[in-house]
Design a protein around this motif. Structure first.
Motif, PDB file in Angstrom:
ATOM      1  N   ASP A 123      11.350   0.313  -7.181  1.00 27.14           N
ATOM      2  CA  ASP A 123      10.034   0.911  -6.947  1.00 27.14           C
ATOM      3  C   ASP A 123       9.752   0.932  -5.447  1.00 27.14           C
ATOM      4  O   ASP A 123       9.615  -0.116  -4.816  1.00 27.14           O
ATOM      5  CB  ASP A 123       8.968   0.093  -7.690  1.00 27.14           C
ATOM      6  N   LEU A 124       9.620   2.143  -4.898  1.00 26.16           N
ATOM      7  CA  LEU A 124       9.345   2.282  -3.465  1.00 26.16           C
ATOM      8  C   LEU A 124       7.866   2.113  -3.152  1.00 26.16           C
ATOM      9  O   LEU A 124       7.483   1.899  -2.005  1.00 26.16           O
ATOM     10  CB  LEU A 124       9.801   3.656  -2.965  1.00 26.16           C
ATOM     11  N   ARG A 125       7.023   2.243  -4.196  1.00 25.23           N
ATOM     12  CA  ARG A 125       5.585   2.344  -3.964  1.00 25.23           C
ATOM     13  C   ARG A 125       5.001   1.182  -3.139  1.00 25.23           C
ATOM     14  O   ARG A 125       4.307   1.443  -2.138  1.00 25.23           O
ATOM     15  CB  ARG A 125       4.827   2.462  -5.299  1.00 25.23           C
ATOM     16  N   PRO A 126       5.279  -0.087  -3.492  1.00 26.59           N
ATOM     17  CA  PRO A 126       4.650  -1.170  -2.729  1.00 26.59           C
ATOM     18  C   PRO A 126       4.990  -1.112  -1.238  1.00 26.59           C
ATOM     19  O   PRO A 126       4.112  -1.333  -0.393  1.00 26.59           O
ATOM     20  CB  PRO A 126       5.223  -2.443  -3.371  1.00 26.59           C
ATOM     21  N   ALA A 127       6.248  -0.810  -0.931  1.00 25.23           N
ATOM     22  CA  ALA A 127       6.651  -0.782   0.481  1.00 25.23           C
ATOM     23  C   ALA A 127       6.053   0.417   1.207  1.00 25.23           C
ATOM     24  O   ALA A 127       5.650   0.317   2.369  1.00 25.23           O
ATOM     25  CB  ALA A 127       8.177  -0.767   0.582  1.00 25.23           C
ATOM     26  N   VAL A 128       5.977   1.561   0.503  1.00 21.29           N
ATOM     27  CA  VAL A 128       5.357   2.744   1.120  1.00 21.29           C
ATOM     28  C   VAL A 128       3.881   2.463   1.387  1.00 21.29           C
ATOM     29  O   VAL A 128       3.346   2.783   2.460  1.00 21.29           O
ATOM     30  CB  VAL A 128       5.529   3.984   0.213  1.00 21.29           C
ATOM     31  N   GLU A 129       3.229   1.830   0.410  1.00 22.69           N
ATOM     32  CA  GLU A 129       1.801   1.483   0.574  1.00 22.69           C
ATOM     33  C   GLU A 129       1.612   0.553   1.767  1.00 22.69           C
ATOM     34  O   GLU A 129       0.692   0.742   2.571  1.00 22.69           O
ATOM     35  CB  GLU A 129       1.274   0.819  -0.706  1.00 22.69           C
ATOM     36  N   GLU A 130       2.502  -0.417   1.879  1.00 23.66           N
ATOM     37  CA  GLU A 130       2.367  -1.380   2.974  1.00 23.66           C
ATOM     38  C   GLU A 130       2.521  -0.687   4.332  1.00 23.66           C
ATOM     39  O   GLU A 130       1.760  -0.955   5.273  1.00 23.66           O
ATOM     40  CB  GLU A 130       3.412  -2.490   2.819  1.00 23.66           C
ATOM     41  N   ALA A 131       3.492   0.227   4.411  1.00 24.30           N
ATOM     42  CA  ALA A 131       3.701   0.944   5.674  1.00 24.30           C
ATOM     43  C   ALA A 131       2.466   1.759   6.042  1.00 24.30           C
ATOM     44  O   ALA A 131       2.009   1.748   7.199  1.00 24.30           O
ATOM     45  CB  ALA A 131       4.920   1.853   5.551  1.00 24.30           C
ATOM     46  N   LEU A 132       1.904   2.448   5.038  1.00 27.63           N
ATOM     47  CA  LEU A 132       0.720   3.282   5.315  1.00 27.63           C
ATOM     48  C   LEU A 132      -0.499   2.419   5.638  1.00 27.63           C
ATOM     49  O   LEU A 132      -1.311   2.764   6.514  1.00 27.63           O
ATOM     50  CB  LEU A 132       0.452   4.194   4.117  1.00 27.63           C
ATOM     51  N   GLU A 133      -0.632   1.280   4.933  1.00 26.41           N
ATOM     52  CA  GLU A 133      -1.752   0.372   5.228  1.00 26.41           C
ATOM     53  C   GLU A 133      -1.696  -0.120   6.667  1.00 26.41           C
ATOM     54  O   GLU A 133      -2.710  -0.238   7.352  1.00 26.41           O
ATOM     55  CB  GLU A 133      -1.713  -0.829   4.266  1.00 26.41           C
TER      56      GLU A 133
END
Length: 349
Positions: free
Chosen positions: A174-184
């Motif tokens: 799942d890429l979502r958590p890491a993508v979210e963290e980068a955008l945050e």
DNA sequence: TGGACCTTTGCATTTAAGCG
DNA sequence: CGCTTAAATGCAAAGGTCCA
């Protein structure tokens, strides 16, 4: 046995090369072919002295097992098909490399395929699968299609990748958590224009693709404008051309101050474009890629990336496939990993 | 159409070893 | 010596394709 020898001798007279068989080795060793088979396979009871005699005879005759004949009996070919994206993509090349190491260590051969047509040809060539199993790396649509076909023809199959198939064995990341963290991190740093590089606003890659999905929902929740730098992530677009596309976009529209790249390849090309245009990382632009390529740490500044636990994923997928080959009717085996954001200087204020 | 190709597997048989 | 058990080996059949 004598009949067999005469026939082999006749073939040799015809000019066809003679290769030693189990029976030939058995004759020289003074045992039957079954005993030779046990020695070669290392299974069953064989007296140490007999084993030695057989091995010496095999070496003398330069015996190698006839894999086709073995497959005839066991129904196993000792080969695994790997279907991956194009090897021009570092992500795919890395996956194939990892599976190659794992499968070789287990004594398997690899058939490397890139299209469904190639696998279909492989299957049709013998009316049954000529591989023991199939690993589908990415390409979940293909995996679904394959899973829906006649189970008596299609060999055991496992999917590994960032998309989650609806059935069968899979290892999903799942890429979502890491993508979210980068955008945050970009939002928290007060960046005003955060763009996704590699995918057009029409989302040409795949509507189920988690990176643009996550980008869109995060930006909308933050009340931000969506901005896409369209530079196809597919391999058909050569690197220099993509650098130019990105440069032209920046020259025409100004530069966003946060760039999330679809993959590391694009992150490197974006880096090149930014350097050429005189932008500073991270002062002017926060930059992050996706794939976890080690080479990114050698850039200056070192580039951040979203990494998948590739070695664990591949090892688990191979384990799943081995289980599936051993017990075809066992329940589906599934595991989910989370990708990890590797924060380097390009994402730090 | 049927036999040859080559190897493995399950089961059967033979041989060897251990023990009272 | 004779019995039991384990080890070692052999027999027969099966599998898909090719060729006479």
């Amino acid at each position: 046995m004598a009949t067999d020898s005469r026939k082999r001798q006749a073939k040799r007279e015809d000019g066809r090369p003679k290769t030693a068989t189990l029976a030939d080795v058995a004759k020289v060793a003074g045992v039957t072919s079954m005993t030779v088979s046990r020695v070669i396979k290392g299974s069953g009871y064989v007296a140490p002295a007999t084993r030695e005699v057989v091995l010496r005879a095999a070496q003398e005759l330069n015996y190698t097992a006839n894999l086709a004949a073995r497959a005839l009996v066991t129904g196993r070919t000792g080969a695994i098909a790997i279907i991956s994206g194009d090897l021009n993509l570092p992500y795919c090349a890395n996956i194939v490399y990892l599976f190659d190491s794992l499968l070789s260590a287990s004594g398997y051969q690899i058939h490397l395929l890139h299209t469904r047509g190639e696998l279909r040809d492989l299957i049709n060539s013998t009316n049954s699968a000529s591989v023991d199993g199939v690993i589908v790396a990415g390409m979940h649509h293909f995996f679904e299609e394959l899973s829906s076909l006649d189970r008596h023809v299609i060999p055991p199959c496992v999917h590994v990748g960032i998309t989650k198939p609806s059935q069968g064995d899979y290892v999903h990341v799942d890429l979502r958590p890491a993508v979210e963290e980068a955008l945050e991190r970009m939002l928290a740093a007060g960046r005003k224009r955060i763009a996704l590089v590699g995918v057009g606003s029409h989302l040409s890659v795949d509507e189920t693709e988690i990176r643009p999905q996550t980008y869109i929902s995060m930006m909308q929740n933050a009340g931000r404008e969506l901005e896409f730098v369209s530079a196809s992530p597919r391999y058909e677009v050569p690197g220099p051309e993509r650098v130019n596309i990105i440069k032209q976009y920046i020259e025409a529209n100004g530069c966003p101050d946060g760039l999330l790249c679809f993959n590391d390849d694009i992150a490197i090309q974006t880096y090149r474009a930014l350097m050429d245009l005189g932008y500073r990382i991270p002062e002017d632009v926060l930059l992050v890629g996706c794939d976890g390529l080690p080479i990114l740490q050698y850039f200056e500044p070192p580039l951040s990336t979203i990494a998948q636990p590739m070695e664990e994923m591949c090892a688990l997928a191979w384990k799943f496939l081995q289980n599936r080959i051993a017990t075809p009717d066992a329940p589906p085996q599934c595991t989910n990993f989370d990708a990890q954001l590797i924060v380097r200087k390009s994402l730090q204020n």
